[in-house]
Design a protein around this motif. Structure first.
Motif, PDB file in Angstrom:
ATOM      1  N   TYR A 127     -39.865  36.400-103.960  1.00 26.12           N
ATOM      2  CA  TYR A 127     -39.467  36.901-105.371  1.00 26.12           C
ATOM      3  C   TYR A 127     -38.676  35.785-106.052  1.00 26.12           C
ATOM      4  N   SER A 128     -38.492  36.395-107.238  1.00 25.62           N
ATOM      5  CA  SER A 128     -38.127  35.509-108.566  1.00 25.62           C
ATOM      6  C   SER A 128     -37.135  34.613-107.784  1.00 25.62           C
ATOM      7  N   PRO A 129     -37.705  33.298-107.899  1.00 29.50           N
ATOM      8  CA  PRO A 129     -36.640  32.132-107.432  1.00 29.50           C
ATOM      9  C   PRO A 129     -35.524  31.627-108.268  1.00 29.50           C
ATOM     10  N   ASN A 130     -35.380  32.326-109.478  1.00 29.39           N
ATOM     11  CA  ASN A 130     -34.060  31.927-110.322  1.00 29.39           C
ATOM     12  C   ASN A 130     -33.194  32.940-109.942  1.00 29.39           C
ATOM     13  N   ALA A 131     -33.330  34.040-109.393  1.00 32.08           N
ATOM     14  CA  ALA A 131     -32.214  34.753-109.051  1.00 32.08           C
ATOM     15  C   ALA A 131     -31.175  33.988-108.159  1.00 32.08           C
ATOM     16  N   VAL A 132     -31.749  33.497-106.852  1.00 30.34           N
ATOM     17  CA  VAL A 132     -30.797  33.085-105.928  1.00 30.34           C
ATOM     18  C   VAL A 132     -30.370  31.740-106.494  1.00 30.34           C
ATOM     19  N   SER A 133     -31.324  31.009-107.099  1.00 33.40           N
ATOM     20  CA  SER A 133     -30.791  29.478-107.590  1.00 33.40           C
ATOM     21  C   SER A 133     -29.762  29.507-108.632  1.00 33.40           C
ATOM     22  N   GLU A 134     -29.940  30.633-109.775  1.00 34.43           N
ATOM     23  CA  GLU A 134     -28.910  30.802-110.573  1.00 34.43           C
ATOM     24  C   GLU A 134     -27.535  31.104-109.787  1.00 34.43           C
ATOM     25  N   LEU A 135     -27.624  31.932-108.753  1.00 31.58           N
ATOM     26  CA  LEU A 135     -26.205  31.871-108.276  1.00 31.58           C
ATOM     27  C   LEU A 135     -25.618  30.753-107.465  1.00 31.58           C
ATOM     28  N   ALA A 136     -26.787  29.895-107.078  1.00 32.81           N
ATOM     29  CA  ALA A 136     -26.174  28.834-106.289  1.00 32.81           C
ATOM     30  C   ALA A 136     -25.651  27.698-107.343  1.00 32.81           C
ATOM     31  N   VAL A 137     -26.189  27.700-108.438  1.00 36.00           N
ATOM     32  CA  VAL A 137     -25.811  26.779-109.631  1.00 36.00           C
ATOM     33  C   VAL A 137     -24.494  27.306-110.140  1.00 36.00           C
ATOM     34  N   SER A 138     -24.343  28.594-110.245  1.00 35.41           N
ATOM     35  CA  SER A 138     -23.187  29.345-111.044  1.00 35.41           C
ATOM     36  C   SER A 138     -21.900  28.900-110.035  1.00 35.41           C
ATOM     37  N   MET A 139     -21.991  28.999-108.727  1.00 37.62           N
ATOM     38  CA  MET A 139     -20.984  28.988-107.844  1.00 37.62           C
ATOM     39  C   MET A 139     -20.531  27.480-107.712  1.00 37.62           C
ATOM     40  N   GLY A 140     -21.490  26.607-107.632  1.00 35.32           N
ATOM     41  CA  GLY A 140     -21.282  25.131-107.625  1.00 35.32           C
ATOM     42  C   GLY A 140     -20.669  24.736-108.764  1.00 35.32           C
ATOM     43  N   ASN A 141     -21.257  24.906-110.059  1.00 37.39           N
ATOM     44  CA  ASN A 141     -20.480  24.665-111.222  1.00 37.39           C
ATOM     45  C   ASN A 141     -18.972  25.218-111.220  1.00 37.39           C
ATOM     46  N   GLY A 142     -18.781  26.537-110.816  1.00 32.75           N
ATOM     47  CA  GLY A 142     -17.297  26.953-110.829  1.00 32.75           C
ATOM     48  C   GLY A 142     -16.433  26.382-109.818  1.00 32.75           C
ATOM     49  N   LEU A 143     -17.137  25.953-108.726  1.00 33.13           N
ATOM     50  CA  LEU A 143     -16.069  24.955-107.782  1.00 33.13           C
ATOM     51  C   LEU A 143     -15.777  23.746-108.374  1.00 33.13           C
ATOM     52  N   LEU A 144     -16.942  23.084-108.797  1.00 32.77           N
ATOM     53  CA  LEU A 144     -16.826  21.540-109.365  1.00 32.77           C
ATOM     54  C   LEU A 144     -16.163  21.394-110.673  1.00 32.77           C
ATOM     55  N   ARG A 145     -16.171  22.518-111.347  1.00 37.69           N
ATOM     56  CA  ARG A 145     -15.075  22.641-112.576  1.00 37.69           C
ATOM     57  C   ARG A 145     -13.639  23.334-112.426  1.00 37.69           C
ATOM     58  N   ASN A 146     -13.628  23.830-111.322  1.00 36.67           N
ATOM     59  CA  ASN A 146     -12.279  24.587-110.694  1.00 36.67           C
ATOM     60  C   ASN A 146     -12.004  25.883-111.470  1.00 36.67           C
ATOM     61  N   LEU A 147     -13.146  26.576-111.890  1.00 39.17           N
ATOM     62  CA  LEU A 147     -12.899  27.748-112.808  1.00 39.17           C
ATOM     63  C   LEU A 147     -12.237  28.840-111.752  1.00 39.17           C
ATOM     64  N   PHE A 148     -12.765  28.979-110.448  1.00 39.65           N
ATOM     65  CA  PHE A 148     -12.070  29.991-109.694  1.00 39.65           C
ATOM     66  C   PHE A 148     -10.523  29.637-109.489  1.00 39.65           C
ATOM     67  N   TYR A 149     -10.334  28.415-109.399  1.00 40.86           N
ATOM     68  CA  TYR A 149      -8.867  27.902-109.057  1.00 40.86           C
ATOM     69  C   TYR A 149      -8.107  28.353-110.278  1.00 40.86           C
ATOM     70  N   SER A 150      -8.508  27.892-111.394  1.00 44.48           N
ATOM     71  CA  SER A 150      -7.859  28.159-112.692  1.00 44.48           C
ATOM     72  C   SER A 150      -7.743  29.652-113.100  1.00 44.48           C
ATOM     73  N   ALA A 151      -8.724  30.412-112.646  1.00 44.83           N
ATOM     74  CA  ALA A 151      -8.659  31.909-113.006  1.00 44.83           C
ATOM     75  C   ALA A 151      -7.567  32.483-112.199  1.00 44.83           C
ATOM     76  N   ASN A 152      -7.604  31.787-111.043  1.00 41.52           N
ATOM     77  CA  ASN A 152      -6.510  32.415-109.778  1.00 41.52           C
ATOM     78  C   ASN A 152      -4.938  32.339-110.379  1.00 41.52           C
ATOM     79  N   HIS A 153      -5.007  31.008-111.079  1.00 44.81           N
ATOM     80  CA  HIS A 153      -3.593  30.658-111.641  1.00 44.81           C
ATOM     81  C   HIS A 153      -3.309  31.446-112.999  1.00 44.81           C
ATOM     82  N   GLN A 154      -4.280  31.941-113.628  1.00 45.53           N
ATOM     83  CA  GLN A 154      -4.069  32.750-114.863  1.00 45.53           C
ATOM     84  C   GLN A 154      -3.811  34.155-114.321  1.00 45.53           C
ATOM     85  N   GLN A 155      -4.269  34.460-113.190  1.00 48.51           N
ATOM     86  CA  GLN A 155      -3.720  35.850-112.648  1.00 48.51           C
ATOM     87  C   GLN A 155      -2.379  35.855-112.582  1.00 48.51           C
TER      88      GLN A 155
END
Length: 334
Positions: free
Chosen positions: A104-132
């Motif tokens: 099925y749409s290869p973009n669906a899974v690849s977009e999630l992988a890239v979103s997760m990867g970029n979020g971890l590389l740029r520490n978005l989840f970590y920073s958002a957790n601090h914001q909370q």
């Protein structure tokens, strides 16, 4: 127009019902849409139907298959690529005609992988957790390497792996690829190398290979993780069986890995699609992984939960049944 036939479909989320109904205008099936997954407790809902459509984590093992046969079910369709939720030996023995969705749409899974990867590389989840916690100080962990200065390793360069590689390549990253079948198309955006080199040189590794029990069960083990770059990131949106989660937990806990993104777990049927209301799950390793949030991110198998992917899965499944009913050989036959 396909022959009028009664089909019960399990695991149909509210957001998917419109797709089921709209696409069915071209097929004319008599549909029963059930939000719950197929289990031993609700197998009686298959009564009165000739066809059953399931998804991953539906119970299509011996007891339910025997009940389906008793109820007069003839056709068993799965709207998934994998079909390890079906006891194939027993299903064939009972005479079910079966089919799956090859892709099925290869973009669906690849977009999630890239979103997760970029979020971890740029520490978005970590920073958002601090914001909370109302903490807006910048600490050393938030320091990031730009993606254009990073090396991304893609294990499995098929349709989905290619799209992930294409996205990271478009952001300027150097992309390495490993696959037993090299793709000429992929060569335009990545450099193929052996697995040892990819593991050693990548700042982020994203898994996109199929799971084959005899060949790559726990591909990511203690030895694999030890060879990864200190401070690197690991993404798995494919199959949980590819990773030894205890080893992954140790690698993050020790600080060897910066972060891990998971959309799949080896024992996900115990955890996913359930609300534990803040209490521990029944799976010990899952609880350990969750304790390392936000350095370990777990999503409940949402890789294919997009408009295009859902449309593809339903439409291909409808077409599979249409071909089977016509007496022709279904190319997606199981």
């Amino acid at each position: 127009m396909a022959k009028k036939i009664k089909m019960v479909c399990y695991g149909v989320r509210k957001t998917e019902k419109l797709f089921f109904e709209t696409l069915n205008k071209n097929y004319g099936y008599d549909l029963t849409l059930i939000e719950e997954y197929l289990t031993k407790d609700n197998i009686e809902t298959a009564k009165g139907h000739e066809a059953v459509m399931v998804r991953a984590n539906c119970d299509c093992y011996e007891q339910n298959l025997l009940k389906m046969k008793e109820y007069g079910v003839k056709y068993l369709l799965t709207r998934t690529v994998g079909y390890n939720h079906i006891d194939l030996k027993k299903a064939h023995e009972l005479g079910f005609e079966m089919a799956y969705v090859p892709g099925y749409s290869p973009n669906a899974v690849s977009e999630l992988a890239v979103s997760m990867g970029n979020g971890l590389l740029r520490n978005l989840f970590y920073s958002a957790n601090h914001q909370q916690n109302h903490n807006f100080k910048i600490d050393d962990f938030m320091f990031a390497k730009e993606i254009r200065n990073s090396t991304i390793g893609i294990i499995g360069t098929g349709r989905i792996g290619y799209q992930a590689a294409k996205a990271w390549h478009g952001m300027g990253a150097k992309v390495l690829g490993y696959d037993i079948y090299e793709s000429d198309q992929a060569k335009s955006i990545l450099t193929y190398c052996d697995l040892k080199t990819l593991i050693k040189e990548s700042d982020l590794i994203s898994l996109h290979c199929p799971y084959i029990k005899e060949e790559n069960y726990h591909l990511v083990d203690k030895n694999f993780l030890a060879k990864m770059k200190p401070g690197s990131v690991l993404i798995n949106v494919v199959r949980g069986e590819l990773m030894d989660l205890d080893a992954v937990y140790d690698a993050v806990k020790s600080g060897h890995l910066k972060g891990v993104g998971l959309d799949v777990l080896e024992n996900e049927s115990k955890v996913f699609f359930k609300d534990f209301a803040g209490k521990p799950t029944p799976d010990n390793i899952t609880n350990k992984l969750l304790s390392l949030y936000p350095r370990i991110i777990v999503t409940p198998h949402i890789g294919s939960y997009t408009d295009e992917a859902v449309k593809n899965m339903i439409e291909i499944t409808y077409e599979n049944l249409k071909v089977i009913l016509s007496g022709q050989e279904c190319k997606n036959k199981i």
